[in-house]
Design a protein around this motif. Structure first.
Motif, PDB file in Angstrom:
ATOM      1  N   ILE A 127      49.230  43.017  47.262  1.00 45.06           N
ATOM      2  CA  ILE A 127      48.426  42.917  45.879  1.00 45.06           C
ATOM      3  C   ILE A 127      47.027  42.671  46.437  1.00 45.06           C
ATOM      4  O   ILE A 127      46.677  41.441  47.215  1.00 45.06           O
ATOM      5  CB  ILE A 127      48.953  41.763  45.050  1.00 45.06           C
ATOM      6  N   VAL A 128      46.016  43.286  45.682  1.00 52.40           N
ATOM      7  CA  VAL A 128      44.559  43.129  45.934  1.00 52.40           C
ATOM      8  C   VAL A 128      43.889  42.588  44.501  1.00 52.40           C
ATOM      9  O   VAL A 128      43.838  43.624  43.809  1.00 52.40           O
ATOM     10  CB  VAL A 128      43.999  44.222  46.522  1.00 52.40           C
ATOM     11  N   PRO A 129      43.998  41.357  44.314  1.00 58.49           N
ATOM     12  CA  PRO A 129      43.403  41.026  42.774  1.00 58.49           C
ATOM     13  C   PRO A 129      41.722  41.317  42.701  1.00 58.49           C
ATOM     14  O   PRO A 129      41.113  41.115  43.592  1.00 58.49           O
ATOM     15  CB  PRO A 129      43.912  39.431  42.685  1.00 58.49           C
ATOM     16  N   SER A 130      41.352  41.523  41.444  1.00 58.92           N
ATOM     17  CA  SER A 130      39.984  41.425  41.113  1.00 58.92           C
ATOM     18  C   SER A 130      39.799  41.244  39.571  1.00 58.92           C
ATOM     19  O   SER A 130      40.864  41.137  38.899  1.00 58.92           O
ATOM     20  CB  SER A 130      39.178  42.877  41.726  1.00 58.92           C
ATOM     21  N   GLY A 131      38.322  41.047  39.432  1.00 61.73           N
ATOM     22  CA  GLY A 131      38.149  40.852  37.799  1.00 61.73           C
ATOM     23  C   GLY A 131      38.463  39.303  37.762  1.00 61.73           C
ATOM     24  O   GLY A 131      38.645  38.472  38.341  1.00 61.73           O
ATOM     25  N   GLY A 132      38.334  39.237  36.257  1.00 63.27           N
ATOM     26  CA  GLY A 132      38.543  37.832  35.617  1.00 63.27           C
ATOM     27  C   GLY A 132      37.509  36.790  36.398  1.00 63.27           C
ATOM     28  O   GLY A 132      36.441  37.019  36.741  1.00 63.27           O
ATOM     29  N   THR A 133      38.058  35.720  36.883  1.00 60.94           N
ATOM     30  CA  THR A 133      37.284  34.548  37.372  1.00 60.94           C
ATOM     31  C   THR A 133      38.054  34.117  38.542  1.00 60.94           C
ATOM     32  O   THR A 133      39.038  33.472  38.490  1.00 60.94           O
ATOM     33  CB  THR A 133      36.929  33.351  36.436  1.00 60.94           C
ATOM     34  N   PRO A 134      37.651  34.336  39.821  1.00 66.71           N
ATOM     35  CA  PRO A 134      38.519  34.060  40.883  1.00 66.71           C
ATOM     36  C   PRO A 134      38.482  32.549  40.972  1.00 66.71           C
ATOM     37  O   PRO A 134      37.483  31.816  40.614  1.00 66.71           O
ATOM     38  CB  PRO A 134      37.595  34.653  42.067  1.00 66.71           C
ATOM     39  N   ASN A 135      39.363  31.994  41.716  1.00 66.19           N
ATOM     40  CA  ASN A 135      40.495  32.735  42.708  1.00 66.19           C
ATOM     41  C   ASN A 135      41.612  32.843  41.829  1.00 66.19           C
ATOM     42  O   ASN A 135      41.744  32.580  40.714  1.00 66.19           O
ATOM     43  CB  ASN A 135      40.467  32.092  43.851  1.00 66.19           C
ATOM     44  N   TYR A 136      42.542  33.471  42.495  1.00 62.99           N
ATOM     45  CA  TYR A 136      43.765  33.915  41.888  1.00 62.99           C
ATOM     46  C   TYR A 136      45.094  33.289  42.373  1.00 62.99           C
ATOM     47  O   TYR A 136      45.237  33.105  43.631  1.00 62.99           O
ATOM     48  CB  TYR A 136      43.897  35.365  41.762  1.00 62.99           C
ATOM     49  N   THR A 137      46.166  32.889  41.543  1.00 63.92           N
ATOM     50  CA  THR A 137      47.423  32.476  41.884  1.00 63.92           C
ATOM     51  C   THR A 137      48.384  33.816  41.524  1.00 63.92           C
ATOM     52  O   THR A 137      48.532  34.415  40.415  1.00 63.92           O
ATOM     53  CB  THR A 137      47.939  31.328  41.241  1.00 63.92           C
ATOM     54  N   ILE A 138      49.150  34.071  42.474  1.00 64.53           N
ATOM     55  CA  ILE A 138      49.984  35.477  42.442  1.00 64.53           C
ATOM     56  C   ILE A 138      51.316  34.739  42.520  1.00 64.53           C
ATOM     57  O   ILE A 138      51.844  34.279  43.743  1.00 64.53           O
ATOM     58  CB  ILE A 138      49.688  36.526  43.400  1.00 64.53           C
TER      59      ILE A 138
END
Length: 208
Positions: A127-138
C-alpha cells in the motif's frame, strides 16, 4: 488565509469594524468542523451577522454584543460575513471575506502478490498512502504498520481471498482499501493402467 475588510459607505454614526482573529482548519476532506474568529468593534449597539455561502449553508446569527465572535462548523472554502449594526441600523453589505483551507482526501494505491501454491499462506499486499495529513497508520488482518506519504508499506502472509486495509492519517481521517488474492490452479494427478493379460505374465503397466 485571505480576508477583505468591508467598505460600507455609511457616513452617519460609528463605522462597524470586523477584524479576523483565530482560526482552526477542518480536520478531514469534506468535514465542516473548522472555525473562524472575528472581532466586531465600534458598533452603536448589538450586531446581527449572516455568513454566506454558509457553514455549509447560509447561517444567520441573531443579536449579539460587539467583541469577539467565533463562527463554528466552517467548511473549507470562501465565506463572507455580512453584519448589521443594530445601534445605527446600518448594514455593511461588502462584508468580510475569509477562506479556510482543508486537507485533500486520503487515498492509497494497492498492489498484491497472489499465493504461489493452491491454499498456500504466502500472499502479500503493498500500500502506498497519500493525501490527508501524514503520517499514516495502516491496519490489516496481518498486522498494523505506519508509513509516510507516498512510501510503500507491505504486509504478509495472506491466503487467497479478500483483504481489507484501513488507512488512517494523523488527524483520524480514514480510507478503506480492498484487494482480492486468488489461488493458482491446483496440481492434478492422472493415472492409467494396463492389467496383466495372462496369469504369470508380467506385462502390466502403470503411468502417472
Amino acid at each position: 488565509v485571505g480576508f477583505v475588510f468591508f467598505s460600507s459607505g455609511v457616513t452617519n454614526g460609528a463605522t462597524l469594524t470586523m477584524v479576523p482573529t483565530t482560526q482552526t482548519l477542518p480536520t478531514c476532506f469534506g468535514f465542516c468542523n473548522g472555525s473562524r474568529g472575528v472581532f466586531f468593534g465600534n458598533a452603536g449597539g448589538n450586531i446581527t451577522a449572516t455568513v454566506d455561502p454558509g457553514l455549509p449553508s447560509q447561517v444567520i446569527y441573531p443579536s449579539f454584543p460587539q467583541g469577539s465572535k467565533t463562527f463554528t462548523s466552517v467548511c473549507a472554502g470562501n465565506h463572507t460575513v455580512y453584519a448589521t449594526d443594530l445601534g445605527y441600523n446600518c448594514t455593511y453589505t461588502s462584508g468580510l471575506t475569509f477562506s479556510l483551507s482543508g486537507p485533500t482526501q486520503v487515498s492509497a494505491a494497492i498492489s498484491f502478490t497472489n499465493p504461489n501454491c493452491n491454499n498456500a499462506n504466502n500472499g502479500s499486499i503493498s500500500i502506498v498512502p497519500s493525501g490527508g495529513t501524514p503520517n499514516y497508520t495502516i491496519g490489516t488482518s496481518a498486522g498494523t504498520l505506519t508509513g509516510a506519504s507516498n512510501s510503500t508499506v507491505s504486509f504478509t502472509p495472506f491466503t487467497a481471498g479478500p483483504v481489507t486495509a484501513t488507512i488512517t492519517d494523523s488527524k483520524g481521517c480514514t480510507l478503506t482499501a480492498n484487494a482480492t488474492l486468488t489461488n493458482p490452479p491446483a496440481y492434478t494427478v492422472t493415472t492409467t493402467q494396463a492389467n496383466i493379460s495372462c496369469p504369470n505374465n508380467c506385462t502390466a503397466t502403470a503411468a502417472v
